[in-house]
Design a protein around this motif. Structure first.
Motif, PDB file in Angstrom:
ATOM      1  N   ALA A   5       0.684  -1.184  -0.001  1.00 25.81           N
ATOM      2  CA  ALA A   5       0.138  -0.135  -0.002  1.00 25.81           C
ATOM      3  C   ALA A   5       0.819   1.358   0.000  1.00 25.81           C
ATOM      4  CB  ALA A   5      -1.000  -0.049   1.257  1.00 25.81           C
ATOM      5  N   TYR A   6       2.176   1.249   0.357  1.00 24.13           N
ATOM      6  CA  TYR A   6       2.793   2.325   0.513  1.00 24.13           C
ATOM      7  C   TYR A   6       3.846   2.590  -0.575  1.00 24.13           C
ATOM      8  CZ  TYR A   6       1.350   0.773   5.011  1.00 24.13           C
ATOM      9  OH  TYR A   6       0.731   0.414   6.146  1.00 24.13           O
ATOM     10  N   ALA A   7       3.934   1.714  -1.498  1.00 27.37           N
ATOM     11  CA  ALA A   7       4.968   1.683  -2.683  1.00 27.37           C
ATOM     12  C   ALA A   7       5.311   2.741  -3.190  1.00 27.37           C
ATOM     13  CB  ALA A   7       4.696   0.682  -3.722  1.00 27.37           C
ATOM     14  N   GLY A  11       9.179   4.274  -1.855  1.00 30.84           N
ATOM     15  CA  GLY A  11      10.247   4.219  -2.795  1.00 30.84           C
ATOM     16  C   GLY A  11      11.549   3.383  -2.303  1.00 30.84           C
ATOM     17  N   GLY A  12      11.207   2.674  -1.060  1.00 34.45           N
ATOM     18  CA  GLY A  12      12.341   1.821  -0.756  1.00 34.45           C
ATOM     19  C   GLY A  12      12.526   0.593  -1.399  1.00 34.45           C
ATOM     20  N   CYS A  13      11.399  -0.090  -2.011  1.00 27.94           N
ATOM     21  CA  CYS A  13      11.598  -1.247  -2.740  1.00 27.94           C
ATOM     22  C   CYS A  13      11.398  -0.841  -4.266  1.00 27.94           C
ATOM     23  CB  CYS A  13      10.509  -2.258  -2.494  1.00 27.94           C
ATOM     24  SG  CYS A  13      10.528  -2.832  -0.563  1.00 27.94           S
ATOM     25  N   GLN A  14      12.555  -0.986  -4.922  1.00 30.79           N
ATOM     26  CA  GLN A  14      12.517  -0.724  -6.522  1.00 30.79           C
ATOM     27  C   GLN A  14      11.705  -1.659  -7.204  1.00 30.79           C
ATOM     28  OE1 GLN A  14      15.198  -0.945  -4.567  1.00 30.79           O
ATOM     29  NE2 GLN A  14      16.094   1.168  -4.072  1.00 30.79           N
ATOM     30  N   TYR A  15      11.772  -2.838  -6.720  1.00 30.61           N
ATOM     31  CA  TYR A  15      11.100  -4.022  -7.418  1.00 30.61           C
ATOM     32  C   TYR A  15       9.519  -4.266  -6.925  1.00 30.61           C
ATOM     33  CZ  TYR A  15      15.577  -4.845  -9.570  1.00 30.61           C
ATOM     34  OH  TYR A  15      16.857  -4.857 -10.402  1.00 30.61           O
ATOM     35  N   GLN A  16       9.233  -3.368  -6.245  1.00 31.10           N
ATOM     36  CA  GLN A  16       7.778  -3.393  -5.938  1.00 31.10           C
ATOM     37  C   GLN A  16       6.687  -3.848  -6.968  1.00 31.10           C
ATOM     38  OE1 GLN A  16       5.453  -4.361  -3.577  1.00 31.10           O
ATOM     39  NE2 GLN A  16       6.927  -4.207  -1.702  1.00 31.10           N
ATOM     40  N   GLY A  17       5.723  -4.616  -6.948  1.00 31.98           N
ATOM     41  CA  GLY A  17       5.060  -5.001  -8.001  1.00 31.98           C
ATOM     42  C   GLY A  17       5.415  -5.984  -9.028  1.00 31.98           C
ATOM     43  N   MET A  18       6.797  -6.297  -9.013  1.00 33.91           N
ATOM     44  CA  MET A  18       7.527  -7.367 -10.043  1.00 33.91           C
ATOM     45  C   MET A  18       7.277  -8.878  -9.183  1.00 33.91           C
ATOM     46  SD  MET A  18      11.431  -7.319 -11.149  1.00 33.91           S
ATOM     47  CE  MET A  18      11.299  -5.768 -11.743  1.00 33.91           C
ATOM     48  N   ARG A  79      10.349  13.667   4.757  1.00 37.98           N
ATOM     49  CA  ARG A  79       8.865  13.349   5.014  1.00 37.98           C
ATOM     50  C   ARG A  79       8.828  12.143   5.324  1.00 37.98           C
ATOM     51  NH1 ARG A  79       8.718  16.780   0.296  1.00 37.98           N
ATOM     52  NH2 ARG A  79       8.310  14.734  -1.025  1.00 37.98           N
ATOM     53  N   VAL A  80       8.098  11.974   6.540  1.00 36.99           N
ATOM     54  CA  VAL A  80       7.857  10.411   6.860  1.00 36.99           C
ATOM     55  C   VAL A  80       6.658   9.964   6.240  1.00 36.99           C
ATOM     56  CG1 VAL A  80       7.584   9.023   9.164  1.00 36.99           C
ATOM     57  CG2 VAL A  80       9.085  10.964   9.064  1.00 36.99           C
ATOM     58  N   VAL A  81       6.842   8.620   5.856  1.00 38.20           N
ATOM     59  CA  VAL A  81       5.701   8.064   5.326  1.00 38.20           C
ATOM     60  C   VAL A  81       5.184   7.109   6.339  1.00 38.20           C
ATOM     61  CG1 VAL A  81       4.727   6.631   3.430  1.00 38.20           C
ATOM     62  CG2 VAL A  81       6.461   8.075   3.011  1.00 38.20           C
ATOM     63  N   PRO A  82       3.985   7.442   6.892  1.00 35.49           N
ATOM     64  CA  PRO A  82       3.398   6.492   8.167  1.00 35.49           C
ATOM     65  C   PRO A  82       3.249   5.081   7.447  1.00 35.49           C
ATOM     66  CG  PRO A  82       2.245   8.477   8.154  1.00 35.49           C
ATOM     67  CD  PRO A  82       3.042   8.536   6.773  1.00 35.49           C
ATOM     68  N   ILE A  83       3.742   3.925   8.115  1.00 41.27           N
ATOM     69  CA  ILE A  83       3.746   2.741   7.684  1.00 41.27           C
ATOM     70  C   ILE A  83       3.311   1.663   8.881  1.00 41.27           C
ATOM     71  CG2 ILE A  83       4.766   0.838   6.645  1.00 41.27           C
ATOM     72  CD1 ILE A  83       6.724   2.658   5.224  1.00 41.27           C
ATOM     73  N   GLU A  84       2.259   0.827   8.758  1.00 42.46           N
ATOM     74  CA  GLU A  84       1.897  -0.076   9.837  1.00 42.46           C
ATOM     75  C   GLU A  84       2.173  -1.546   9.523  1.00 42.46           C
ATOM     76  OE1 GLU A  84      -2.181   0.020  11.141  1.00 42.46           O
ATOM     77  OE2 GLU A  84      -1.861   2.135  11.901  1.00 42.46           O
ATOM     78  N   ASP A  85       2.316  -1.841   8.352  1.00 42.23           N
ATOM     79  CA  ASP A  85       2.761  -3.197   7.896  1.00 42.23           C
ATOM     80  C   ASP A  85       3.670  -3.337   6.614  1.00 42.23           C
ATOM     81  OD1 ASP A  85       2.926  -6.111   7.683  1.00 42.23           O
ATOM     82  OD2 ASP A  85       1.032  -6.009   6.375  1.00 42.23           O
ATOM     83  N   CYS A  86       5.097  -2.969   6.916  1.00 45.72           N
ATOM     84  CA  CYS A  86       5.970  -3.069   5.915  1.00 45.72           C
ATOM     85  C   CYS A  86       6.136  -4.566   5.726  1.00 45.72           C
ATOM     86  CB  CYS A  86       7.293  -2.471   6.302  1.00 45.72           C
ATOM     87  SG  CYS A  86       8.683  -2.620   5.137  1.00 45.72           S
ATOM     88  N   GLN A  87       6.021  -4.942   4.219  1.00 46.61           N
ATOM     89  CA  GLN A  87       5.994  -6.155   3.711  1.00 46.61           C
ATOM     90  C   GLN A  87       7.563  -6.886   3.891  1.00 46.61           C
ATOM     91  OE1 GLN A  87       4.088  -6.773   0.167  1.00 46.61           O
ATOM     92  NE2 GLN A  87       1.982  -6.018   1.147  1.00 46.61           N
ATOM     93  N   ILE A  88       8.584  -6.141   4.144  1.00 46.35           N
ATOM     94  CA  ILE A  88      10.076  -6.719   4.237  1.00 46.35           C
ATOM     95  C   ILE A  88      10.591  -6.358   5.495  1.00 46.35           C
ATOM     96  CG2 ILE A  88      10.509  -6.114   1.643  1.00 46.35           C
ATOM     97  CD1 ILE A  88      12.280  -4.034   2.651  1.00 46.35           C
ATOM     98  N   GLN A  89       9.876  -5.950   6.594  1.00 43.95           N
ATOM     99  CA  GLN A  89      10.259  -5.878   7.892  1.00 43.95           C
ATOM    100  C   GLN A  89       9.604  -7.123   8.760  1.00 43.95           C
ATOM    101  OE1 GLN A  89      10.738  -0.903   8.466  1.00 43.95           O
ATOM    102  NE2 GLN A  89       9.203  -2.226   9.278  1.00 43.95           N
ATOM    103  N   SER A  90      10.476  -7.455   9.691  1.00 49.86           N
ATOM    104  CA  SER A  90       9.846  -8.667  10.703  1.00 49.86           C
ATOM    105  C   SER A  90       8.453  -8.211  10.982  1.00 49.86           C
ATOM    106  CB  SER A  90      10.995  -8.488  11.728  1.00 49.86           C
ATOM    107  OG  SER A  90      10.076  -9.357  12.826  1.00 49.86           O
TER     108      SER A  90
END
Length: 380
Positions: A5-7, A11-18, A79-90
């Motif tokens: 939802a945050y891609a 911008g942290g994951c260059q291959y999101q959606g691949m 600018r901080v992007v609020p994230i509750e569920d990062c899919q690459i973090q524990s």
């Protein structure tokens, strides 16, 4: 494939959606193009490429509804992007960060405002033990005291009893550096322990320890397999960090010499050797080039060299001195195959040839790829 939802904002994951198979194919081609006409084996990927980061940083901010939130900086901004569920973090780290925000809002502990230099909660840093499930939490503050710290810890540990140690650090500087200089332990020992390739490691907030332990075990296992170390071998581990590779290798070798410029890391390496009762390892806190220059005469017994430099790679002076050792085998681990390919050209001119290249996917959904290269001394 999960949708992030945050891609677009993050911008942290260059291959999101691949698709993950496509990611692996892309990284394989990248390595093959860098090392043309050399034996490049298939990339070692993950069975489940989600929630793999066991080292997590987050930055706190205030929402429009005046609730404490946390997330990561938007790419190329503060600018901080609020994230509750990062899919690459524990997943555990995600849940703990969410709880910290809820408790901070309840206790009215304000996030730090960089522009005004006011507020308290600046960053959170978590380490999650892959095999031990021990968790280290560091709260980076904008002032020396966390108001209501006892109540804060009580509420947090009621929700997450798996947290084994909590520390605070103070960072008032206008800087992108997250951690502060001084640390105060509020709960626990101030460090956690984890197990990697059967060896126990003590990990503090400033210890260098790989982000993706699952893939790290595969990476190190491959490196050690390629090195073919036996009980007669003396091994040099350059850029050894806290001694992860050194102490794993020591089980098979006659002796291991670890060199690392970071004094705190060498202190950790010596501690880890004692914890595991490993007596055939020596560690030196020194720049690897200076060490090689000063000890070159005493190091003629080295049969195998394992090097794992930072992203910038090694310098030519070190590589020339390394070649002078005439080790039968060099195993070069790199988080940046571009600088690795540059360095390998230097070693090839000094009588070494590339035997095998193994790409390893340490960071799914990003453009980064790790590589293990085996180099052998050419018989004249």
């Amino acid at each position: 494939m999960k949708i992030c939802a945050y891609a677009k904002q993050c911008g942290g994951c260059q291959y999101q959606g691949m698709d993950y198979s496509k990611q692996l194919e892309t990284k394989q081609k990248l390595v093959e193009n860098l090392f043309k006409h050399k034996k490049c084996l298939p990339i070692i990927g993950m069975e489940n490429p989600y929630y793999y980061r066991h080292k997590v940083f987050a930055t706190f901010s205030l929402s429009k509804t005046k609730k404490v939130t946390c997330g990561i900086y938007e790419e190329n901004s503060h600018r901080v992007v609020p994230i509750e569920d990062c899919q690459i973090q524990s997943e555990k780290a995600n849940l703990i960060l969410k709880s910290i925000c809820e408790i901070a809002s309840k206790l009215r502990i304000q996030p730090y405002n960089e522009d005004r230099g006011v507020g308290i909660l600046r960053h959170a840093y978590l380490r999650v033990g892959y095999h031990t499930n021990q968790i280290l939490l560091v709260l980076v503050l904008g002032q020396p005291v966390l108001p209501g710290s006892k109540e804060f810890m009580k509420l947090l540990r009621e929700k997450h009893p798996e947290i084994t140690t909590i520390c605070t650090q103070v960072n008032k500087r206008r800087t992108s550096v997250v951690l502060g200089e001084q640390e105060k332990v509020l709960y626990g020992k101030g460090y956690i322990e984890d197990i990697l390739c059967g060896i126990k490691f003590q990990i503090s907030s400033k210890s260098f320890y790989q982000v993706n332990p699952e893939q790290t075990e595969k990476l190190y296992a491959k490196a050690i397999e390629l090195a073919h170390i036996n009980k007669n071998d003396v091994v040099l581990d350059a850029y050894c960090g806290i001694g992860t590779i050194s102490l794993i290798v020591a089980q098979s070798a006659k002796e291991v010499i670890g060199v690392e410029v970071n004094k705190a890391a060498i202190k950790d390496a010596i501690t880890n050797a004692k914890i595991n009762q490993i007596k055939n390892s020596k560690f030196y806190a020194e720049d690897v080039s200076y060490f090689m220059r000063d000890y070159i005469q005493e190091m003629k017994d080295i049969n195998v060299a394992i090097i794992d430099p930072p992203r910038a790679g090694s310098d030519e002076n070190f590589l020339n001195l390394l070649a002078k050792l005439n080790a039968k085998t060099i195993v070069y681990i790199s988080c940046n195959p571009i600088t690795q390919a540059r360095d390998i050209k230097v070693l090839e001119k000094k009588g070494y040839e590339v035997t095998e290249i193994h790409p390893v996917d340490m960071f799914p959904f990003t453009e980064h790829v790790e590589t293990v290269v085996l180099m052998s001394k050419v018989d004249k």
